[in-house]
Motif scaffolding. Structure first.
Motif, short mmCIF file in Angstrom:
data_model
loop_
_atom_site.label_atom_id
_atom_site.label_comp_id
_atom_site.label_asym_id
_atom_site.label_seq_id
_atom_site.Cartn_x
_atom_site.Cartn_y
_atom_site.Cartn_z
N ILE A 187 7.88 24.45 -27.83
CA ILE A 187 6.45 24.22 -27.66
C ILE A 187 5.75 25.56 -27.51
O ILE A 187 6.17 26.42 -26.72
CB ILE A 187 6.18 23.34 -26.42
N ASN A 188 4.71 25.77 -28.29
CA ASN A 188 3.88 26.97 -28.20
C ASN A 188 2.57 26.63 -27.51
O ASN A 188 1.80 25.81 -28.03
CB ASN A 188 3.58 27.53 -29.60
N ALA A 189 2.31 27.24 -26.38
CA ALA A 189 1.09 27.00 -25.63
C ALA A 189 0.34 28.31 -25.43
O ALA A 189 0.89 29.25 -24.84
CB ALA A 189 1.40 26.37 -24.27
N VAL A 190 -0.87 28.39 -25.92
CA VAL A 190 -1.71 29.57 -25.72
C VAL A 190 -2.32 29.48 -24.32
O VAL A 190 -2.88 28.44 -23.93
CB VAL A 190 -2.82 29.64 -26.78
N VAL A 191 -2.21 30.55 -23.57
CA VAL A 191 -2.71 30.57 -22.19
C VAL A 191 -4.16 31.05 -22.19
O VAL A 191 -4.44 32.19 -22.59
CB VAL A 191 -1.84 31.47 -21.30
N MET A 192 -5.07 30.19 -21.73
CA MET A 192 -6.50 30.46 -21.84
C MET A 192 -7.17 30.35 -20.48
O MET A 192 -7.17 29.28 -19.86
CB MET A 192 -7.14 29.48 -22.83
N ASP A 193 -7.74 31.43 -20.03
CA ASP A 193 -8.41 31.48 -18.74
C ASP A 193 -9.52 30.43 -18.68
O ASP A 193 -10.38 30.36 -19.57
CB ASP A 193 -8.99 32.88 -18.50
N GLU A 220 14.12 18.27 -17.64
CA GLU A 220 14.94 17.15 -18.10
C GLU A 220 15.24 17.18 -19.60
O GLU A 220 16.03 16.37 -20.08
CB GLU A 220 14.26 15.83 -17.75
N LEU A 221 14.58 18.08 -20.34
CA LEU A 221 14.72 18.07 -21.79
C LEU A 221 15.23 19.42 -22.31
O LEU A 221 14.86 20.47 -21.76
CB LEU A 221 13.37 17.76 -22.44
N PRO A 222 16.03 19.43 -23.36
CA PRO A 222 16.58 20.68 -23.91
C PRO A 222 15.59 21.38 -24.83
O PRO A 222 15.88 21.65 -26.00
CB PRO A 222 17.81 20.21 -24.66
N VAL A 223 14.41 21.68 -24.32
CA VAL A 223 13.36 22.31 -25.11
C VAL A 223 13.04 23.68 -24.53
O VAL A 223 13.39 23.98 -23.39
CB VAL A 223 12.07 21.45 -25.14
N GLU A 224 12.38 24.49 -25.34
CA GLU A 224 11.84 25.75 -24.83
C GLU A 224 10.33 25.65 -24.86
O GLU A 224 9.75 25.31 -25.89
CB GLU A 224 12.31 26.94 -25.67
N VAL A 225 9.71 25.94 -23.75
CA VAL A 225 8.25 25.97 -23.68
C VAL A 225 7.82 27.42 -23.59
O VAL A 225 8.20 28.14 -22.66
CB VAL A 225 7.73 25.17 -22.46
N ARG A 226 7.04 27.86 -24.58
CA ARG A 226 6.69 29.28 -24.70
C ARG A 226 5.19 29.45 -24.48
O ARG A 226 4.37 28.78 -25.12
CB ARG A 226 7.09 29.81 -26.08
N PHE A 227 4.86 30.34 -23.56
CA PHE A 227 3.47 30.61 -23.22
C PHE A 227 3.04 31.91 -23.90
O PHE A 227 3.71 32.93 -23.78
CB PHE A 227 3.31 30.69 -21.71
N ILE A 228 1.93 31.85 -24.63
CA ILE A 228 1.51 32.93 -25.50
C ILE A 228 0.21 33.53 -24.99
O ILE A 228 -0.76 32.81 -24.71
CB ILE A 228 1.30 32.42 -26.94
#
Length: 339
Positions: free
Chosen positions: A164-170, A186-194
């Motif tokens: 998951i790609n999530a853009v971090v926005m103030d 609980e899930l074998p995912v990677e959550v990536r904060f951009i």
């Protein structure tokens, strides 16, 4: 079939190899994320100015002779272009490619997931900035979160790696950082904060130094709520710093996209939907392959031009940005670049 007689691994003047191509299928998108484009959208390229699938296949085959082993299909949104799945099937048949993956917003993707798995697509990056339906609408200007979550679960069920790609926005989705990161429990995912970048089709004000939420603050915020984040190993050329959390199946990643901390190991090229080559996300475009293709250039001539462009690429994103012409200091929409 390519007329090139042999394969090699191309390196730039700074010793970085060419291994990875980000291929934009289209500049069109069915969302209107405010950090990517203005509310009214952008002026899309006429169809005849976009590369055909045949032209893309030819270029990818040439690039495999220069060392490319991984292709990521991007957009805009790849699935808004007709016949994408048959194109992926043809791409998968090219010798020399070890890895085909794609980036999608997930709105149109779910029905195609079983076919993607059959074709050997190894990973999908899913753009998702919030799990809250109202905030999703405010960010994307479209009410499509249920469709995106349907894609998310379909990918997991098919055994395709999900990032998951999530853009971090103030002021927009800070309250979503922890809930998104909790998906990894609980899930074998990677959550990536951009880190938020200036590619919104207009001017930008923030500098990396003044960015409200840079990679350091993102990590501090997550650790304050989730506990220590332990650095994990990553492959050479990775853009994300990856971390494990005690008791979590998946990983959390942080991408310092505006701070540009990963330039020293960058191993990629970008090919825009209209055939432009970007050797750095922050450059103005360094080579027009569409003109070469349609002007009768041979495979060898295209390979030589690519080799020169890659060899002379900027040392990092800051140098590339400084080299942009003054009239191009307003950055493009990410939809026109290939996310």
């Amino acid at each position: 079939m390519s007329s090139l007689s042999s394969s090699t691994t191309l390196h730039d003047a700074h010793g970085r190899p060419l291994e990875y191509l980000r291929l934009a299928i289209t500049d069109r998108c069915n969302l209107r994320c405010f950090y990517c484009m203005p509310e009214e959208g952008i002026k899309y390229m006429p169809k005849h100015e976009l590369l055909s699938y045949e032209e893309m296949l030819r270029l990818v085959e040439i690039m495999t002779h220069l060392g490319v082993r991984k292709v990521r299909l991007t957009g805009g949104e790849p699935f808004v272009r007709r016949d994408l799945v048959p194109f992926i099937e043809r791409l998968a048949a090219l010798p020399g490619l070890d890895d085909i993956s794609l980036t999608t917003n997930g709105v149109l993707t779910a029905p195609h997931v079983p076919t993607l798995a059959r074709l050997g697509v190894k990973a999908v990056n899913l753009s998702l900035d919030t799990l809250d339906r109202q905030r999703f609408f405010e960010i994307t200007r479209r009410d499509e979160l249920p469709q995106v979550m349907q894609t998310f679960h379909a990918l997991l069920e098919a055994g395709i790696q999900v990032k998951i790609n999530a853009v971090v926005m103030d002021g927009r989705n800070i309250q979503d950082l922890v809930p998104l990161a909790e998906l990894t429990r609980e899930l074998p995912v990677e959550v990536r904060f951009i880190e938020e970048m200036p590619f919104n089709g207009g001017s930008h004000v923030a500098t990396p130094e003044s960015l409200p939420w840079n990679h350091r603050r993102i990590r501090q915020h997550l650790e304050a709520h989730l506990g220590p984040m332990l650095p994990a190993s990553t492959p050479t050329g990775a853009t994300a710093d990856e971390y494990t959390l005690a008791g979590h199946q998946g990983r959390v990643g942080i991408i310092a996209a505006y701070s540009r901390t990963f330039c020293g190991t960058c191993n990629r090229l970008r090919l825009t939907a209209e055939g432009g080559i970007k050797t750095c996300l922050y450059d103005q475009g360094v080579l027009d392959l569409r003109t070469m293709l349609r002007g009768g250039s041979t495979d060898q001539e295209i390979a030589d031009a690519l080799s020169q462009a890659f060899y002379h690429r900027a040392a990092n994103g800051f140098v590339a940005e400084r080299e942009r012409p003054t009239h191009q200091l307003n950055f493009e929409s990410m939809a026109t670049i290939g996310g």
